[in-house]
Design an enzyme around this catalytic site. Structure first.
Site, PDB file in Angstrom:
ATOM      1  N   CYS A  95      37.251  34.218  26.895  1.00 27.41           N
ATOM      2  CA  CYS A  95      36.478  35.111  26.037  1.00 27.41           C
ATOM      3  C   CYS A  95      37.295  36.353  25.659  1.00 27.41           C
ATOM      4  O   CYS A  95      38.537  36.308  25.644  1.00 27.41           O
ATOM      5  CB  CYS A  95      35.141  35.482  26.683  1.00 27.41           C
ATOM      6  SG  CYS A  95      33.914  36.125  25.502  1.00 27.41           S
ATOM      7  N   ASP A 124      29.403  40.294  32.129  1.00 28.88           N
ATOM      8  CA  ASP A 124      28.239  40.855  31.434  1.00 28.88           C
ATOM      9  C   ASP A 124      27.263  41.450  32.428  1.00 28.88           C
ATOM     10  O   ASP A 124      26.578  42.429  32.126  1.00 28.88           O
ATOM     11  CB  ASP A 124      27.581  39.790  30.566  1.00 28.88           C
ATOM     12  CG  ASP A 124      28.468  39.470  29.387  1.00 28.88           C
ATOM     13  OD1 ASP A 124      29.377  38.635  29.545  1.00 28.88           O
ATOM     14  OD2 ASP A 124      28.290  40.100  28.334  1.00 28.88           O
TER      15      ASP A 124
HETATM   16  C1  RUB Z   1      31.345  38.649  25.813  1.00 29.16           C
HETATM   17  C2  RUB Z   1      31.748  38.380  27.230  1.00 29.16           C
HETATM   18  C3  RUB Z   1      32.723  39.338  27.875  1.00 29.16           C
HETATM   19  C4  RUB Z   1      31.945  40.410  28.634  1.00 29.16           C
HETATM   20  C5  RUB Z   1      32.839  41.539  29.105  1.00 29.16           C
HETATM   21  O1  RUB Z   1      30.312  37.788  25.360  1.00 29.16           O
HETATM   22  O2  RUB Z   1      31.280  37.471  27.878  1.00 29.16           O
HETATM   23  O3  RUB Z   1      33.548  38.677  28.768  1.00 29.16           O
HETATM   24  O4  RUB Z   1      30.935  40.954  27.794  1.00 29.16           O
HETATM   25  O5  RUB Z   1      33.366  42.241  28.006  1.00 29.16           O
HETATM   26  P1  RUB Z   1      29.745  37.915  23.854  1.00 29.16           P
HETATM   27  P2  RUB Z   1      33.771  43.789  28.158  1.00 29.16           P
HETATM   28  O6  RUB Z   1      30.901  37.734  22.933  1.00 29.16           O
HETATM   29  O7  RUB Z   1      28.732  36.812  23.763  1.00 29.16           O
HETATM   30  O8  RUB Z   1      29.102  39.281  23.725  1.00 29.16           O
HETATM   31  O9  RUB Z   1      34.766  43.856  29.262  1.00 29.16           O
HETATM   32  O10 RUB Z   1      34.371  44.175  26.829  1.00 29.16           O
HETATM   33  O11 RUB Z   1      32.527  44.540  28.480  1.00 29.16           O
END
Ligand code: RUB
Length: 336
Positions: free
Chosen positions: A130, A199
């Site tokens: 991701c 998340d």
């Molecule tokens: C995004 C996702 C990221 C976390 C952490 O999912 O799973 O790994 O949100 O991101 P989506 P961060 O694209 O469905 O929102 O470290 O930037 O908070």
């Protein structure tokens, strides 16, 4: 009826739902900014009306996506700091509280990056899944201190957030190998770390992150590759201390299967149904169901370290930090 919120709040909420604003930290930042805008542009003429509007704004933002706890944590933080006897005082305190939240968020990400960078050695190969700004902060800090890294970037279907990660890493001049999600186990042979974001993190140390994270972590354990989760403490889910589970968002089936593809599988002439307006395809029972969960849960035994701005923790001890930071959970400020 519901008090009205300013258009900027509605548009931020829509951007979050439609994933034009996405990723847990970025969503939290945008939500705080939207509350500040609500305060700034409110036409309320009494303190009570101002507070009602602010609660409605928070609820509008809260109802966009269910999994990233950074969103309700951000709303809670801002609303609990709103103080004053006049509209002017409430306005100022809301804006200041939102801005201090945004400053803390950015600072926590930087601090976490410095801590996470200590796990990375010169020449290491890091596999990502991701797009996580917390995870990238660790890589950025390592690169800034002269550590050379390579990355194996998982595409991350269905929405291919791996492309965002790859673009950022190429900007930093990191050699990137982009792979299909299905190729991950094969490429773990070449990886020194798996690095992902989160998340939500539950009280038992389970990590909720983009769908596919749990399978990756199980494979990494089998291959002996350590799994590192980069997550600011805003990702800690306070309700899980009292037994609540984290809701996993189910997204639209069209992210996996277009109406045309559906028709080609079921043999239906018109996948939209007789009125041709779309949603009927889902309701019609043609024996084909598509499920599209956006996140999954990685049990703590597959996670080697959770890196936060407060230090690195084994997942089993994260609950201690959670109690310290959140104490007893109370009512949601936007529900009263
Ligand atoms: C995004 C996702 C990221 C976390 C952490 O999912 O799973 O790994 O949100 O991101 P989506 P961060 O694209 O469905 O929102 O470290 O930037 O908070």
């Amino acid at each position: 009826g519901e008090p009205s919120v300013v258009p900027a709040v509605e548009s931020t909420a829509e951007d979050i739902s439609e994933m034009r604003i996405r990723g847990a930290a970025t969503i939290a930042d945008a939500a705080a900014a939207a509350l500040a805008t609500q305060a700034d542009r409110s036409a309320a003429d009494t303190p009570a009306a101002f507070r009602r509007e602010l609660r409605t704004a928070a609820r509008t933002l809260y109802e966009t996506r269910p999994t990233a706890v950074s969103l309700p944590n951000a709303l809670r933080y801002v609303l609990r700091g709103v103080d004053g006897d006049t509209v002017a005082a409430l306005r100022t305190s809301t804006i200041e509280r939102a801005e201090s939240f945004q400053r803390d968020l950015a600072a926590a990400q930087d601090t976490l990056g410095e801590i996470g960078a200590n796990r990375l050695r010169d020449g290491d190969v890091v596999m990502t899944h991701c797009h996580s700004t917390d995870a990238l902060s660790c890589l950025e800090a390592a690169l800034e201190s002269g550590t050379e890294l390579e990355a194996i970037v998982k595409e991350t279907r269905p929405r291919k957030q791996g492309h965002i990660t790859a673009r950022q890493l190429r900007e930093w001049d990191v050699p990137v190998t982009l792979i299909a999600d299905n190729a991950a186990r094969r490429y773990l042979d070449r990886a020194d770390h798996v690095l992902v974001g989160a998340d939500s993190i539950a009280a038992d140390g389970s990590v909720v992150n983009k769908i596919g994270t749990s399978g990756l972590a199980v494979n990494a354990r089998e291959r002996g590759v350590p799994v590192m989760v980069a997550a600011q403490t805003i990702k800690l889910h306070p309700d899980t201390m009292t037994g609540h589970t984290v809701e996993i968002e189910m997204r639209d089936e069209r992210e996996l299967l277009s109406d045309e593809e559906r028709a080609s599988i079921t043999g239906a002439a018109d996948a939209d149904g007789a009125d041709g307006d779309g949603p009927d395809a889902v309701a019609t029972d043609d024996g084909l169901r598509v499920e599209n969960p956006a996140f999954d849960v990685t049990p703590p035994r597959y996670v080697d370290a959770i890196v936060t701005e407060r230090g690195q923790f084994p997942p089993e001890s994260i609950v201690t930090l959670m109690r310290e930071l959140f104490g007893e959970t109370t009512d949601e400020p936007w529900e009263t």
